[in-house]
Design a protein around this motif. Structure first.
Motif, PDB file in Angstrom:
ATOM      1  N   MET A   1       0.825  -1.306  -0.059  1.00 17.24           N
ATOM      2  CA  MET A   1       0.042  -0.150  -0.136  1.00 17.24           C
ATOM      3  C   MET A   1       0.920   1.205  -0.087  1.00 17.24           C
ATOM      4  O   MET A   1       0.614   2.060  -0.851  1.00 17.24           O
ATOM      5  N   LEU A   2       2.026   1.183   0.726  1.00 18.26           N
ATOM      6  CA  LEU A   2       2.929   2.397   0.809  1.00 18.26           C
ATOM      7  C   LEU A   2       3.510   2.688  -0.420  1.00 18.26           C
ATOM      8  O   LEU A   2       3.676   3.842  -0.898  1.00 18.26           O
ATOM      9  N   TYR A   3       3.867   1.603  -1.256  1.00 14.52           N
ATOM     10  CA  TYR A   3       4.493   1.760  -2.364  1.00 14.52           C
ATOM     11  C   TYR A   3       3.571   2.356  -3.505  1.00 14.52           C
ATOM     12  O   TYR A   3       4.099   3.168  -4.261  1.00 14.52           O
ATOM     13  N   ILE A   5       1.018   4.703  -2.413  1.00 15.14           N
ATOM     14  CA  ILE A   5       0.760   6.108  -1.917  1.00 15.14           C
ATOM     15  C   ILE A   5       1.755   6.980  -1.972  1.00 15.14           C
ATOM     16  O   ILE A   5       1.627   7.956  -2.134  1.00 15.14           O
ATOM     17  N   TRP A   6       3.042   6.486  -1.709  1.00 10.28           N
ATOM     18  CA  TRP A   6       4.189   7.419  -1.496  1.00 10.28           C
ATOM     19  C   TRP A   6       4.392   8.355  -2.634  1.00 10.28           C
ATOM     20  O   TRP A   6       4.887   9.642  -2.790  1.00 10.28           O
ATOM     21  N   PRO A   7       4.355   8.121  -3.936  1.00  7.12           N
ATOM     22  CA  PRO A   7       4.595   8.911  -5.162  1.00  7.12           C
ATOM     23  C   PRO A   7       3.412   9.888  -5.193  1.00  7.12           C
ATOM     24  O   PRO A   7       4.068  11.021  -5.362  1.00  7.12           O
ATOM     25  N   ILE A   8       2.420   9.636  -4.885  1.00 10.88           N
ATOM     26  CA  ILE A   8       1.306  10.681  -4.784  1.00 10.88           C
ATOM     27  C   ILE A   8       1.542  11.737  -3.733  1.00 10.88           C
ATOM     28  O   ILE A   8       1.579  13.042  -3.982  1.00 10.88           O
ATOM     29  N   ALA A   9       2.000  11.164  -2.507  1.00 12.05           N
ATOM     30  CA  ALA A   9       2.332  12.088  -1.637  1.00 12.05           C
ATOM     31  C   ALA A   9       3.399  12.783  -1.912  1.00 12.05           C
ATOM     32  O   ALA A   9       3.388  14.231  -1.395  1.00 12.05           O
ATOM     33  N   LEU A  10       4.654  12.238  -2.612  1.00 11.42           N
ATOM     34  CA  LEU A  10       5.605  13.281  -2.869  1.00 11.42           C
ATOM     35  C   LEU A  10       5.277  14.218  -3.945  1.00 11.42           C
ATOM     36  O   LEU A  10       5.725  15.504  -3.860  1.00 11.42           O
ATOM     37  N   VAL A  11       4.378  13.820  -4.817  1.00  9.82           N
ATOM     38  CA  VAL A  11       3.711  14.743  -5.953  1.00  9.82           C
ATOM     39  C   VAL A  11       3.145  15.852  -5.263  1.00  9.82           C
ATOM     40  O   VAL A  11       3.214  17.088  -5.534  1.00  9.82           O
TER      41      VAL A  11
END
Length: 141
Positions: A1-3, A5-11
């Motif tokens: 799940m983190l894999y 979510i983290w790219p969108i959080a970074l964006v």
């Protein structure tokens, strides 16, 4: 799940910083002159991260894999950033400019996805576009 979510959080986090910085570019500087420093900083940061994060860095080998896309992306990014800086200089509010462009972008990308990548256009996507456009009316009045 983190894999996932983290790219969108970074964006999202990067976009927040981006808009703060774009709105804070001094009014008296030409935006394109400012962007030369922006891209120099970005190139240094990207190169440093490449060498830090890649287990077997070979930048020349990577460059051999290039196609047209990174060159076109560079031109598109200059247009995007120049447009935002000029929009803020013209008086657009930081809490409105991004929402307006994102709404039009989302609507346009529905059709780009359909025509270029054979993605489906569903009723939910059409309704979503309509809701976004209604939201624009509320934001701008």
């Amino acid at each position: 799940m983190l894999y996932y979510i983290w790219p969108i959080a970074l964006v999202v986090a990067s976009n927040i910083v981006y808009h703060i910085c774009a709105k804070s570019v001094p009014a008296e500087i030409n935006p394109l002159a400012s962007l030369t420093i922006t891209y120099l900083t970005g190139a240094i940061a990207a190169a440093a991260l490449y060498f830090i994060l890649d287990k077997e860095p070979n930048l020349i080998g990577e460059y051999r894999r290039l196609n047209w896309a990174p060159f076109a992306l560079g031109i598109a990014i200059v247009g995007l950033e120049t447009g935002f800086i000029y929009a803020y200089k013209a008086g657009w509010l930081v809490n409105t400019a991004s929402v307006v462009q994102s709404t039009f972008l989302a609507a346009a990308l529905i059709f780009v996805g359909f025509f270029l990548f054979k993605e489906t256009i569903t009723l939910n996507k059409i309704i979503g576009i309509i809701i976004c456009l209604i939201g624009l009316a509320f934001i701008n009045h």
